[in-house]
Structures are given as C-alpha cells and as structure tokens.
Design a protein around this motif. Structure first.
Motif, short mmCIF file in Angstrom:
data_model
loop_
_atom_site.label_atom_id
_atom_site.label_comp_id
_atom_site.label_asym_id
_atom_site.label_seq_id
_atom_site.Cartn_x
_atom_site.Cartn_y
_atom_site.Cartn_z
N SER A 144 -4.79 11.21 -1.87
CA SER A 144 -4.45 12.64 -1.97
C SER A 144 -2.94 12.81 -1.83
O SER A 144 -2.25 11.95 -1.30
CB SER A 144 -5.19 13.44 -0.90
N GLU A 145 -2.47 13.95 -2.35
CA GLU A 145 -1.06 14.30 -2.23
C GLU A 145 -0.94 15.42 -1.22
O GLU A 145 -1.71 16.38 -1.24
CB GLU A 145 -0.51 14.76 -3.58
N VAL A 146 0.03 15.28 -0.35
CA VAL A 146 0.26 16.30 0.66
C VAL A 146 1.44 17.16 0.18
O VAL A 146 2.52 16.63 -0.11
CB VAL A 146 0.57 15.67 2.03
N PRO A 147 1.26 18.48 0.08
CA PRO A 147 2.37 19.35 -0.36
C PRO A 147 3.59 19.21 0.55
O PRO A 147 3.46 19.16 1.77
CB PRO A 147 1.79 20.75 -0.26
N GLY A 148 4.74 19.10 -0.05
CA GLY A 148 5.99 18.99 0.70
C GLY A 148 6.29 17.60 1.19
O GLY A 148 7.24 17.39 1.94
N GLN A 149 5.53 16.62 0.76
CA GLN A 149 5.74 15.24 1.20
C GLN A 149 5.72 14.34 -0.03
O GLN A 149 4.86 14.49 -0.90
CB GLN A 149 4.63 14.83 2.17
N LEU A 150 6.69 13.42 -0.11
CA LEU A 150 6.71 12.47 -1.21
C LEU A 150 5.69 11.37 -0.95
O LEU A 150 5.51 10.93 0.18
CB LEU A 150 8.11 11.87 -1.36
N GLY A 151 5.05 10.94 -1.98
CA GLY A 151 4.09 9.85 -1.86
C GLY A 151 2.66 10.35 -1.72
O GLY A 151 2.36 11.53 -1.87
N TYR A 152 1.78 9.39 -1.46
CA TYR A 152 0.36 9.68 -1.37
C TYR A 152 -0.14 9.37 0.04
O TYR A 152 0.43 8.58 0.77
CB TYR A 152 -0.45 8.81 -2.35
N VAL A 153 -1.25 9.96 0.37
CA VAL A 153 -1.97 9.64 1.60
C VAL A 153 -3.27 8.97 1.18
O VAL A 153 -3.97 9.47 0.30
CB VAL A 153 -2.27 10.92 2.42
N TRP A 154 -3.57 7.84 1.81
CA TRP A 154 -4.78 7.10 1.48
C TRP A 154 -5.75 7.17 2.66
O TRP A 154 -5.38 6.93 3.80
CB TRP A 154 -4.46 5.63 1.21
N ASP A 155 -6.97 7.50 2.39
CA ASP A 155 -8.05 7.42 3.36
C ASP A 155 -8.99 6.32 2.90
O ASP A 155 -9.45 6.33 1.75
CB ASP A 155 -8.84 8.74 3.43
N ILE A 156 -9.23 5.36 3.78
CA ILE A 156 -10.11 4.24 3.44
C ILE A 156 -11.10 4.09 4.59
O ILE A 156 -10.70 4.00 5.75
CB ILE A 156 -9.31 2.94 3.26
N TRP A 157 -12.41 4.07 4.27
CA TRP A 157 -13.40 3.89 5.32
C TRP A 157 -14.59 3.10 4.80
O TRP A 157 -14.87 3.05 3.62
CB TRP A 157 -13.84 5.22 5.92
#
Length: 181
Positions: A144-157
C-alpha cells in the motif's frame, strides 16, 4: 523440541514413559544411532502391537554433519573386539536417512548439551504437524501507499500453528556439549 513440554497426555514429549528418550546423552556414533533407531523401531500402537516406525530424518546441531556423513557413508568400520574392516550396518541406511543440520539447536543449547533427534517416516507414525489457516501455505502480501510518504508499505503475514500429533514418530538423544576441537 528443545524445551520438551508436556503434551496431550500430560507427559513430556520425550520421556521414558513414551519410549522415545535416550536417557544417557551422546554424540552421534554407530552405537547411539543404533540405540535411537531401536527406540523408533520398537514403538507400539495403543493395543500393544508393533508399528516399526522406519527412521527417515536425523536432525542434528551444526557440527555433526561431517560425523553423520562418516557414519552413513562408510561401508566398513573398525569395531573394538571384532577388528578392522567390519561391515557397517548403517551404510545400508545411507539412502533412507536424510540428515538435517539445524543451527537453532546450537543457539538454544548454548554451552550445554546439544540434543539431536531421529524422526520416523510419517507413513508409519506422525509426530509433529504444521497446520495453516485455510490451507494457505504461502504468506499473504499486501502493498500500500501511504499519503505524504515516499515509497510503499508492505504487510506480510502467515497464519500457521505447530502441534504434537504423536510421540511414537520421533526420538531424542540429549546429546553432549559441542566443542570446537
């Protein structure tokens, strides 16, 4: 495996009552391999009938791999009282047994005795089972992309659990402290 907790019958997984514990620890050798194999081969079902659990895996701490190769891959050995160039009965198991070296055993044992294990073929007796939620054996990945932040956030489970199914399919040798000699 290392902590040896009580299982569903109130007895520790590895216990003389289960017939799967080598009470005198030792490093892998011809004699200790034969003794731990006999623990599996002499298991019985709840009615007292022999189930002859065939050995399949030997799980050892890192440092015993070379020793295991020598034990399993040498067609002849020296036996005290018999002489040199004696047939090595364990040589016949070289294609049946898979040796697994696991560094976690070393880390958890520290400077104390490092146990090692023999696991039987699961068609004869299951021992430890890993289960996955809804049968999904691969991790779920979400980007997912977080508004106002460069790059991606990864959730892995990954939803999984481990349980003891039966003590008859696994045996333990309490081992000895490993040395760097």
């Amino acid at each position: 495996l290392m902590q040896n907790p009580a299982i569903f019958d109130g007895v520790p997984l590895f216990d003389p009552a289960h017939g799967n514990l080598m009470e005198t620890g030792g490093a892998p050798s011809i004699d200790t391999m034969q003794a731990i194999m006999l623990k599996l081969l002499s298991q019985t079902d709840p009615f007292g009938e022999s189930i002859m659990v065939q050995p399949r895996f030997v799980i050892v701490p890192v440092g015993y791999g070379f020793r295991m190769a020598q034990i399993l891959e040498s067609p002849q050995i020296d036996v005290e009282g018999i002489g040199s160039h004696t047939a090595n009965a364990l040589y016949n198991y070289r294609n049946q047994l898979t040796v697994v070296e696991e560094g976690t055993i070393n880390a958890l044992a520290g400077s104390g005795p490092a146990p090692w294990f023999m696991v039987g073929d699961k068609t004869h007796a299951k021992s430890i089972q890993v289960g996955y939620l809804n049968g999904q054996e691969a991790p779920t990945i979400r980007r997912s992309e977080v508004p106002g932040q460069l790059g991606y956030v990864w959730d892995i489970w990954l939803d999984w659990g481990i349980t003891v199914v039966d003590w008859r399919g696994i045996a333990r040798n309490n081992g000895v402290p490993l040395t760097n000699d």
